[in-house]
Design a protein around this motif. Structure first.
Motif, PDB file in Angstrom:
ATOM      1  N   ARG A   8       0.826  -1.215   0.000  1.00  0.00           N
ATOM      2  CA  ARG A   8       0.000   0.000   0.000  1.00  0.00           C
ATOM      3  C   ARG A   8       0.860   1.264   0.000  1.00  0.00           C
ATOM      4  NH1 ARG A   8      -2.370  -2.530   4.383  1.00  0.00           N
ATOM      5  NH2 ARG A   8      -2.134  -0.666   5.640  1.00  0.00           N
ATOM      6  N   TYR A   9       1.814   1.333   0.914  1.00  0.00           N
ATOM      7  CA  TYR A   9       2.671   2.514   0.997  1.00  0.00           C
ATOM      8  C   TYR A   9       3.623   2.590  -0.195  1.00  0.00           C
ATOM      9  CZ  TYR A   9       1.301   3.303   5.903  1.00  0.00           C
ATOM     10  OH  TYR A   9       0.620   3.555   7.059  1.00  0.00           O
ATOM     11  N   GLY A  10       4.129   1.436  -0.590  1.00  0.00           N
ATOM     12  CA  GLY A  10       5.062   1.407  -1.715  1.00  0.00           C
ATOM     13  C   GLY A  10       4.426   1.871  -3.007  1.00  0.00           C
ATOM     14  N   LEU A  11       3.186   1.481  -3.241  1.00  0.00           N
ATOM     15  CA  LEU A  11       2.499   1.930  -4.453  1.00  0.00           C
ATOM     16  C   LEU A  11       2.274   3.437  -4.397  1.00  0.00           C
ATOM     17  CD1 LEU A  11       1.212   1.225  -7.151  1.00  0.00           C
ATOM     18  CD2 LEU A  11      -0.925   0.758  -5.931  1.00  0.00           C
ATOM     19  N   ARG A  12       1.867   3.947  -3.241  1.00  0.00           N
ATOM     20  CA  ARG A  12       1.699   5.399  -3.082  1.00  0.00           C
ATOM     21  C   ARG A  12       2.999   6.135  -3.366  1.00  0.00           C
ATOM     22  NH1 ARG A  12      -0.516   5.881   2.714  1.00  0.00           N
ATOM     23  NH2 ARG A  12       0.832   7.698   2.685  1.00  0.00           N
ATOM     24  N   ALA A  13       4.093   5.637  -2.816  1.00  0.00           N
ATOM     25  CA  ALA A  13       5.402   6.264  -3.007  1.00  0.00           C
ATOM     26  C   ALA A  13       5.817   6.199  -4.473  1.00  0.00           C
ATOM     27  CB  ALA A  13       6.449   5.587  -2.128  1.00  0.00           C
ATOM     28  N   PHE A  14       5.555   5.068  -5.109  1.00  0.00           N
ATOM     29  CA  PHE A  14       5.941   4.907  -6.511  1.00  0.00           C
ATOM     30  C   PHE A  14       5.149   5.859  -7.400  1.00  0.00           C
ATOM     31  CE2 PHE A  14       6.235   3.100 -10.697  1.00  0.00           C
ATOM     32  CZ  PHE A  14       7.571   2.751 -10.772  1.00  0.00           C
ATOM     33  N   ILE A  15       3.863   6.005  -7.138  1.00  0.00           N
ATOM     34  CA  ILE A  15       3.034   6.924  -7.919  1.00  0.00           C
ATOM     35  C   ILE A  15       3.512   8.363  -7.701  1.00  0.00           C
ATOM     36  CG2 ILE A  15       0.701   7.864  -8.193  1.00  0.00           C
ATOM     37  CD1 ILE A  15      -0.292   4.965  -7.497  1.00  0.00           C
ATOM     38  N   ASP A  16       3.839   8.694  -6.467  1.00  0.00           N
ATOM     39  CA  ASP A  16       4.381  10.016  -6.159  1.00  0.00           C
ATOM     40  C   ASP A  16       5.647  10.261  -6.976  1.00  0.00           C
ATOM     41  OD1 ASP A  16       4.300  12.161  -3.536  1.00  0.00           O
ATOM     42  OD2 ASP A  16       6.189  11.966  -4.616  1.00  0.00           O
ATOM     43  N   SER A  30      11.229  14.229   0.330  1.00  0.00           N
ATOM     44  CA  SER A  30      10.073  14.892  -0.285  1.00  0.00           C
ATOM     45  C   SER A  30       8.896  13.936  -0.431  1.00  0.00           C
ATOM     46  CB  SER A  30      10.447  15.524  -1.628  1.00  0.00           C
ATOM     47  OG  SER A  30      10.793  14.540  -2.572  1.00  0.00           O
ATOM     48  N   ILE A  31       9.171  12.686  -0.779  1.00  0.00           N
ATOM     49  CA  ILE A  31       8.096  11.684  -0.863  1.00  0.00           C
ATOM     50  C   ILE A  31       7.522  11.455   0.531  1.00  0.00           C
ATOM     51  CG2 ILE A  31       7.515   9.283  -1.407  1.00  0.00           C
ATOM     52  CD1 ILE A  31       9.767   9.358  -3.529  1.00  0.00           C
ATOM     53  N   SER A  32       8.412  11.340   1.510  1.00  0.00           N
ATOM     54  CA  SER A  32       8.001  11.128   2.893  1.00  0.00           C
ATOM     55  C   SER A  32       7.050  12.221   3.359  1.00  0.00           C
ATOM     56  CB  SER A  32       9.238  11.099   3.790  1.00  0.00           C
ATOM     57  OG  SER A  32       8.878  11.101   5.141  1.00  0.00           O
ATOM     58  N   GLU A  33       7.394  13.450   3.060  1.00  0.00           N
ATOM     59  CA  GLU A  33       6.574  14.586   3.487  1.00  0.00           C
ATOM     60  C   GLU A  33       5.206  14.572   2.798  1.00  0.00           C
ATOM     61  OE1 GLU A  33       6.901  19.335   2.980  1.00  0.00           O
ATOM     62  OE2 GLU A  33       8.692  18.329   3.766  1.00  0.00           O
ATOM     63  N   ARG A  34       5.192  14.363   1.495  1.00  0.00           N
ATOM     64  CA  ARG A  34       3.927  14.385   0.745  1.00  0.00           C
ATOM     65  C   ARG A  34       3.023  13.205   1.090  1.00  0.00           C
ATOM     66  NH1 ARG A  34       7.447  16.196  -3.414  1.00  0.00           N
ATOM     67  NH2 ARG A  34       7.732  14.056  -4.123  1.00  0.00           N
ATOM     68  N   GLN A  35       3.620  12.035   1.328  1.00  0.00           N
ATOM     69  CA  GLN A  35       2.839  10.819   1.531  1.00  0.00           C
ATOM     70  C   GLN A  35       2.691  10.411   2.986  1.00  0.00           C
ATOM     71  OE1 GLN A  35       1.108   9.397  -0.900  1.00  0.00           O
ATOM     72  NE2 GLN A  35       1.887  11.009  -2.243  1.00  0.00           N
ATOM     73  N   ASP A  36       3.341  11.124   3.879  1.00  0.00           N
ATOM     74  CA  ASP A  36       3.289  10.820   5.304  1.00  0.00           C
ATOM     75  C   ASP A  36       3.715   9.376   5.590  1.00  0.00           C
ATOM     76  OD1 ASP A  36       2.924  11.474   7.981  1.00  0.00           O
ATOM     77  OD2 ASP A  36       0.812  10.856   7.975  1.00  0.00           O
ATOM     78  N   ILE A  37       4.876   9.040   5.044  1.00  0.00           N
ATOM     79  CA  ILE A  37       5.491   7.729   5.249  1.00  0.00           C
ATOM     80  C   ILE A  37       6.896   7.990   5.780  1.00  0.00           C
ATOM     81  CG2 ILE A  37       6.221   5.565   4.158  1.00  0.00           C
ATOM     82  CD1 ILE A  37       4.212   6.199   1.868  1.00  0.00           C
ATOM     83  N   GLN A  44      13.559   1.324   2.682  1.00  0.00           N
ATOM     84  CA  GLN A  44      13.404  -0.125   2.509  1.00  0.00           C
ATOM     85  C   GLN A  44      12.581  -0.441   1.259  1.00  0.00           C
ATOM     86  OE1 GLN A  44      11.739  -1.803   6.098  1.00  0.00           O
ATOM     87  NE2 GLN A  44      13.122  -0.617   7.378  1.00  0.00           N
ATOM     88  N   LEU A  45      11.495   0.312   1.061  1.00  0.00           N
ATOM     89  CA  LEU A  45      10.627   0.077  -0.090  1.00  0.00           C
ATOM     90  C   LEU A  45      11.355   0.385  -1.394  1.00  0.00           C
ATOM     91  CD1 LEU A  45       7.310   1.626   1.301  1.00  0.00           C
ATOM     92  CD2 LEU A  45       7.985  -0.789   1.266  1.00  0.00           C
ATOM     93  N   MET A  46      12.086   1.491  -1.422  1.00  0.00           N
ATOM     94  CA  MET A  46      12.824   1.873  -2.624  1.00  0.00           C
ATOM     95  C   MET A  46      13.904   0.841  -2.947  1.00  0.00           C
ATOM     96  SD  MET A  46      11.568   4.421  -4.138  1.00  0.00           S
ATOM     97  CE  MET A  46      10.440   5.752  -3.839  1.00  0.00           C
ATOM     98  N   ALA A  47      14.526   0.274  -1.915  1.00  0.00           N
ATOM     99  CA  ALA A  47      15.544  -0.762  -2.137  1.00  0.00           C
ATOM    100  C   ALA A  47      14.932  -1.966  -2.843  1.00  0.00           C
ATOM    101  CB  ALA A  47      16.180  -1.167  -0.808  1.00  0.00           C
ATOM    102  N   LYS A  48      13.729  -2.358  -2.434  1.00  0.00           N
ATOM    103  CA  LYS A  48      13.046  -3.478  -3.088  1.00  0.00           C
ATOM    104  C   LYS A  48      12.701  -3.135  -4.537  1.00  0.00           C
ATOM    105  CE  LYS A  48      10.799  -5.897   0.734  1.00  0.00           C
ATOM    106  NZ  LYS A  48      10.975  -7.258   0.305  1.00  0.00           N
ATOM    107  N   MET A  49      12.236  -1.904  -4.765  1.00  0.00           N
ATOM    108  CA  MET A  49      11.866  -1.507  -6.123  1.00  0.00           C
ATOM    109  C   MET A  49      13.098  -1.338  -7.009  1.00  0.00           C
ATOM    110  SD  MET A  49       8.456   0.835  -5.635  1.00  0.00           S
ATOM    111  CE  MET A  49       8.930   1.837  -4.248  1.00  0.00           C
ATOM    112  N   LYS A  50      14.197  -0.928  -6.406  1.00  0.00           N
ATOM    113  CA  LYS A  50      15.450  -0.819  -7.156  1.00  0.00           C
ATOM    114  C   LYS A  50      15.928  -2.212  -7.567  1.00  0.00           C
ATOM    115  CE  LYS A  50      20.140   0.975  -6.914  1.00  0.00           C
ATOM    116  NZ  LYS A  50      21.144   1.659  -6.095  1.00  0.00           N
ATOM    117  N   LYS A  51      15.873  -3.135  -6.634  1.00  0.00           N
ATOM    118  CA  LYS A  51      16.292  -4.516  -6.912  1.00  0.00           C
ATOM    119  C   LYS A  51      15.446  -5.126  -8.033  1.00  0.00           C
ATOM    120  CE  LYS A  51      17.144  -8.931  -4.682  1.00  0.00           C
ATOM    121  NZ  LYS A  51      17.078  -9.715  -3.457  1.00  0.00           N
TER     122      LYS A  51
END
Length: 153
Positions: A8-16, A30-37, A44-51
């Motif tokens: 859920r959070y990862g998809l929000r961050a990715f769309i952002d 900046s993603i953290s601030e806009r998405q409140d994550i 951690q989420l970005m590391a998975k998406m990068k991999k």
């Protein structure tokens, strides 16, 4: 199918991140601030998406993350698989040779699970990230126009 906070959070961050495609690298803060994550969780989420080859990191001042491919080439399913693993809501041994099931040859329910899994997969793979952004932007534009009409009256 119940998604974890990773999905859920990862998809929000990715769309952002995709919303800022073409602007340059987008920082975790900046993603953290806009998405409140939290930033730690986003890392951690970005590391998975990068991999998974969905994002690239850019180091240095003004660094951050960018999409590895165009938003039009990445589906919701791609993002969810990178974060959650399989998107199948039901794991049925009849369709996974590495698993055993004593009744798979005579099980009628397996056909239901197969249809459910196929439907979920088709849905998440059929929604492209750029389409989500366009739809969201259109809804926001429509909402602004509605609000302006109310205040003009």
């Amino acid at each position: 199918m119940k998604l974890s906070t990773k999905g859920r959070y990862g998809l929000r961050a990715f769309i952002d991140l995709a919303e800022y495609e073409g602007v340059g690298p987008v920082s975790i803060s900046s993603i953290s601030e806009r998405q409140d994550i939290s930033e730690r969780y986003l890392e951690q989420l970005m590391a998975k998406m990068k991999k998974a080859g969905l994002v690239k990191s850019v180091r240095g001042a003004g660094g951050g993350y960018i999409l590895a491919r165009k938003a039009s080439e990445i589906s919701v399913g791609d993002v969810l698989r990178a974060l959650e693993g399989s998107v199948e809501p039901v794991t049925c041994a009849a369709f996974h040779p590495e698993e055993t099931c004593t009744v798979k040859d005579r099980c009628v329910a397996k056909h239901v699970w197969q249809k459910v899994n196929e439907s979920v997969t088709a849905t998440v793979d059929g929604i492209m990230i750029d389409t989500l952004i366009k739809e969201t932007n259109q809804k926001e534009t429509n909402q602004k126009e509605e609000n302006q009409k109310k205040y003009r009256m």
